[in-house]
Design an enzyme around this catalytic site. Structure first.
Site, mmCIF file in Angstrom:
data_model
loop_
_atom_site.group_PDB
_atom_site.id
_atom_site.type_symbol
_atom_site.label_atom_id
_atom_site.label_comp_id
_atom_site.label_asym_id
_atom_site.label_seq_id
_atom_site.Cartn_x
_atom_site.Cartn_y
_atom_site.Cartn_z
ATOM 1 N N LYS A 22 5.158 -7.507 -23.979
ATOM 2 C CA LYS A 22 5.590 -9.552 -23.423
ATOM 3 C C LYS A 22 7.435 -9.259 -23.583
ATOM 4 C CE LYS A 22 2.594 -11.149 -22.268
ATOM 5 N NZ LYS A 22 3.497 -11.692 -20.735
ATOM 6 N N GLU B 171 13.753 -3.340 -7.070
ATOM 7 C CA GLU B 171 14.742 -3.394 -6.726
ATOM 8 C C GLU B 171 14.857 -4.594 -5.580
ATOM 9 O OE1 GLU B 171 12.168 -1.689 -2.883
ATOM 10 O OE2 GLU B 171 11.174 -3.926 -2.978
ATOM 11 N N LYS C 160 -0.868 -10.446 -32.666
ATOM 12 C CA LYS C 160 -1.965 -10.661 -31.790
ATOM 13 C C LYS C 160 -2.852 -11.394 -32.133
ATOM 14 C CE LYS C 160 -2.844 -6.894 -29.212
ATOM 15 N NZ LYS C 160 -3.524 -5.029 -29.188
ATOM 16 N N ASP D 8 5.215 0.387 -31.262
ATOM 17 C CA ASP D 8 4.683 1.321 -29.787
ATOM 18 C C ASP D 8 5.683 0.498 -28.134
ATOM 19 O OD1 ASP D 8 3.043 2.458 -27.417
ATOM 20 O OD2 ASP D 8 1.683 0.398 -27.955
ATOM 21 N N LYS E 265 -0.277 -6.972 -19.586
ATOM 22 C CA LYS E 265 -0.832 -8.270 -20.188
ATOM 23 C C LYS E 265 -1.554 -8.820 -19.640
ATOM 24 C CE LYS E 265 -1.685 -6.223 -24.316
ATOM 25 N NZ LYS E 265 -1.479 -5.358 -24.194
ATOM 26 N N LYS F 171 8.751 -10.737 -10.667
ATOM 27 C CA LYS F 171 8.874 -11.165 -9.393
ATOM 28 C C LYS F 171 8.973 -12.022 -8.473
ATOM 29 C CE LYS F 171 4.516 -7.925 -9.456
ATOM 30 N NZ LYS F 171 3.013 -7.454 -8.881
ATOM 31 N N LYS G 225 6.810 -13.230 -2.928
ATOM 32 C CA LYS G 225 6.156 -11.748 -4.242
ATOM 33 C C LYS G 225 4.296 -13.274 -4.057
ATOM 34 C CE LYS G 225 8.874 -9.267 -4.279
ATOM 35 N NZ LYS G 225 10.616 -9.071 -3.760
ATOM 36 N N ASP H 192 1.405 -11.419 -5.363
ATOM 37 C CA ASP H 192 1.338 -11.549 -6.698
ATOM 38 C C ASP H 192 0.843 -12.976 -7.338
ATOM 39 O OD1 ASP H 192 -0.479 -9.634 -6.140
ATOM 40 O OD2 ASP H 192 1.163 -7.840 -6.957
#
Length: 402
Positions: free
Chosen positions: A19, A57, A176, A252, A259, A279, A283, A285
């Site tokens: 995150k 990019e 978490k 980590d 996620k 993005k 995009k 997505d």
């Protein structure tokens, strides 16, 4: 759909290493969109011990043109990264906003991608990539989200607020949560398990301090979950490994886009596979997943269904979606095909093209950093933020259905 079952969803805090990466990537998106609403951004972030690396990019007027960075642009990018880490709360030996090493490997957008996406004399602006996107809504919570994910997010949001305010000084950023609910006749009736693993200050893994931390977490859970969901059946697993002092990118590595189930529906609905953060809204997505949620939420808000899944599909360089699919899971008050026809008949949606989506929802704005923790959906729309959570399409849907 089964009438009685257990279902679980997890969430992760703003300090989770993945995150942290998402928030940095979206802070970069916001930086460029604030300068150029038509900016093209695909920014990936790697975080690990005392290191942040950007790659991807971009194309942005006044910032990166003709293969050159504008004066001061690189310094502004680095400062944006450090500010983001500082705002999350990382001032640890293993990850500190002021002393971490920063590397920037952003470069210009591929000309071959640009020619497919940009509008031309004889073509509308095309989708920034191919793919499938899903939206979902259900009537389990006031924000029309799956209850297991909704409460998982809320637990962590409350803990983060207490950490930032100083009300819980023993908390560190990486946390978490996980909520398991028992469902009967499709509705949540009890919480069977609550899992919270939180990074903590030194010493809060034993004795009275450990007891204080666990009591605090149980108090937060009791304030977040409805009282009728908690009972003697509820089992708590609070820092089940025992100690959690080393966390975040020091504990980590983190990467943008790892996620995606936390970001969406907690496993209660399909996912097309594409991440959102980093993005720009060309995009699909990102933008098509947002409009799919918007459509599903408005369908449920209109009383047309208790549960709704929407799928959209696109091809790179092609403006119109290849398909629109509606599934109300047997809860609809009208046929699913009729809802599909109604959506296609609403002119203000712009045919669900990338440009139509961005125009209707107002996505060419620096509104994305806020999305990168505690879910992209189930949030309260405010000003320019989270416009896909509005239920302002209800009247249009009803009118289109006659």
């Amino acid at each position: 759909m089964r009438n009685s079952y257990l279902f679980t969803s997890e969430s992760v805090s703003e300090g989770h290493p993945d995150k942290v990466s998402d928030q940095i990537s979206d802070a970069i998106v916001d930086l460029f969109l604030a300068k150029d609403p038509e900016a093209r951004v695909a920014c990936e972030t790697l975080t690990t011990t005392q290191l942040v690396v950007l790659a991807g990019e971009i194309r942005c007027k006044g910032v990166y043109e003709n293969g050159q960075w504008a004066p001061g642009a690189l310094e502004e990018i680095e400062q944006t990264v450090r500010n983001t880490v500082r705002e999350i709360g990382y001032e640890q030996d293993g990850f500190h906003w002021k002393t971490l090493t920063f590397e920037n490997h952003l470069h210009g957008q591929s000309a071959h991608i640009a020619q497919g996406v940009d509008a031309g004399e004889n073509k509308d602006e095309g989708a920034g990539d191919q793919g499938i996107m899903f939206g979902f809504a259900c009537d389990e919570t006031p924000d029309l989200m799956p209850a297991t994910l909704y409460y998982s997010h809320k637990i962590l949001e409350r803990m983060a607020a207490d950490r930032h305010s100083g009300a819980a000084p023993f908390l560190e950023p990486d946390t978490k949560s996980q909520v398991t609910l028992r469902f009967a006749n499709g509705k949540p009736v009890s919480a069977t398990a609550i899992v919270v693993s939180t990074q903590h200050a030194k010493g809060y893994d034993a004795g009275d301090k450990e007891a204080e931390l666990k009591a605090y977490v149980k108090k937060i859970v009791a304030e977040v979950l409805p009282a009728d969901l908690l009972s003697d059946e509820t089992v708590y697993h609070i820092n089940p490994t025992g100690s959690f002092e080393i966390g975040g990118p020091d504990g980590d590595a983190g990467l943008t886009g790892r996620k995606i189930i936390v970001d969406t529906y907690g496993g209660a609905a399909p996912h097309g596979g594409g991440a959102f953060s980093g993005k720009d809204p060309t995009k699909v997505d990102r933008s098509a997943a947002y409009i799919a949620r918007y459509l599903a939420k408005n369908i449920v808000a209109a009383g047309l269904a208790k549960r709704c899944t929407i799928q959209l599909a696109y091809a790179i360089g092609v403006a119109k979606p290849l398909s629109l699919y509606v599934d109300t899971h047997g809860t609809g008050t009208v046929e699913d095909g009729a809802i599909e026809q109604a959506i296609n008949a609403i002119d203000k949606l712009g045919g669900l093209t990338p440009r139509g989506i961005r125009t209707h929802l107002g996505l060419n704005k620096p509104i994305y950093r806020k999305t990168a923790a505690y879910g992209h959906f189930g949030r309260q729309p405010e000003g320019d933020f989270f416009p896909w959570e509005k239920t302002d399409l209800v009247a249009d849907l009803k009118a289109a259905l006659g």
